[in-house]
Design a protein around this motif. Structure first.
Motif, mmCIF file in Angstrom:
data_model
loop_
_atom_site.group_PDB
_atom_site.id
_atom_site.type_symbol
_atom_site.label_atom_id
_atom_site.label_comp_id
_atom_site.label_asym_id
_atom_site.label_seq_id
_atom_site.Cartn_x
_atom_site.Cartn_y
_atom_site.Cartn_z
ATOM 1 N N PRO A 17 34.106 27.467 -23.030
ATOM 2 C CA PRO A 17 33.653 28.808 -22.808
ATOM 3 C C PRO A 17 34.437 29.645 -21.462
ATOM 4 N N ARG A 18 34.507 30.727 -21.599
ATOM 5 C CA ARG A 18 35.233 31.601 -20.575
ATOM 6 C C ARG A 18 34.650 31.503 -19.415
ATOM 7 N N GLY A 19 33.436 31.547 -19.324
ATOM 8 C CA GLY A 19 32.708 31.632 -17.951
ATOM 9 C C GLY A 19 32.922 30.052 -17.459
ATOM 10 N N LEU A 20 32.950 29.032 -18.162
ATOM 11 C CA LEU A 20 33.011 27.746 -17.648
ATOM 12 C C LEU A 20 34.329 27.781 -16.912
ATOM 13 N N ILE B 245 36.260 29.979 -15.599
ATOM 14 C CA ILE B 245 36.165 30.698 -14.503
ATOM 15 C C ILE B 245 35.327 30.291 -13.485
ATOM 16 N N ARG B 246 34.299 29.474 -13.675
ATOM 17 C CA ARG B 246 33.614 28.775 -12.348
ATOM 18 C C ARG B 246 34.276 27.756 -12.137
ATOM 19 N N LEU B 247 34.902 26.914 -13.055
ATOM 20 C CA LEU B 247 35.564 25.823 -12.674
ATOM 21 C C LEU B 247 36.636 26.113 -11.752
ATOM 22 N N ILE B 248 37.456 27.130 -11.852
ATOM 23 C CA ILE B 248 38.748 27.845 -11.052
ATOM 24 C C ILE B 248 38.280 28.089 -9.568
ATOM 25 N N ALA B 249 37.108 28.579 -9.881
ATOM 26 C CA ALA B 249 36.531 29.484 -8.441
ATOM 27 C C ALA B 249 35.925 28.078 -7.527
ATOM 28 N N TYR B 250 35.090 27.382 -8.167
ATOM 29 C CA TYR B 250 34.565 26.057 -7.593
ATOM 30 C C TYR B 250 35.674 24.922 -6.911
ATOM 31 N N LEU B 251 36.862 25.059 -7.639
ATOM 32 C CA LEU B 251 38.203 24.375 -7.304
ATOM 33 C C LEU B 251 38.864 24.821 -6.058
ATOM 34 N N PHE B 252 38.971 26.250 -6.009
ATOM 35 C CA PHE B 252 39.351 26.913 -5.056
ATOM 36 C C PHE B 252 38.597 26.935 -3.964
ATOM 37 N N VAL B 253 37.406 27.269 -4.067
ATOM 38 C CA VAL B 253 36.551 27.173 -2.922
ATOM 39 C C VAL B 253 36.460 25.879 -2.274
#
Length: 54
Positions: free
Chosen positions: A22-25, A27-35
């Motif tokens: 899913p697209r939301g997953l 996006i969250r994965l990339i955001a959590y990895l970046f943060v």
């Protein structure tokens, strides 16, 4: 009834959409990895700067 009538028919685009995350997953994965990496860099920077002050 035969088995051919009971099986759902999927077009190639539907099969491609079902196999993707899913697209939301994503996006969250990339955001959590970046943060997470940003936080790890901040902690590393604290240790490096703290070691220089001794």
């Amino acid at each position: 009834m035969s088995d051919a009538q009971n099986t759902p028919t999927h077009t190639p685009t539907q099969q491609l959409q079902q196999s993707k995350f899913p697209r939301g997953l994503i996006i969250r994965l990339i955001a959590y990895l970046f943060v997470g990496h940003l936080f790890a860099f901040f902690v590393y920077l604290l240790f490096v700067l703290g070691a220089q002050n001794q």
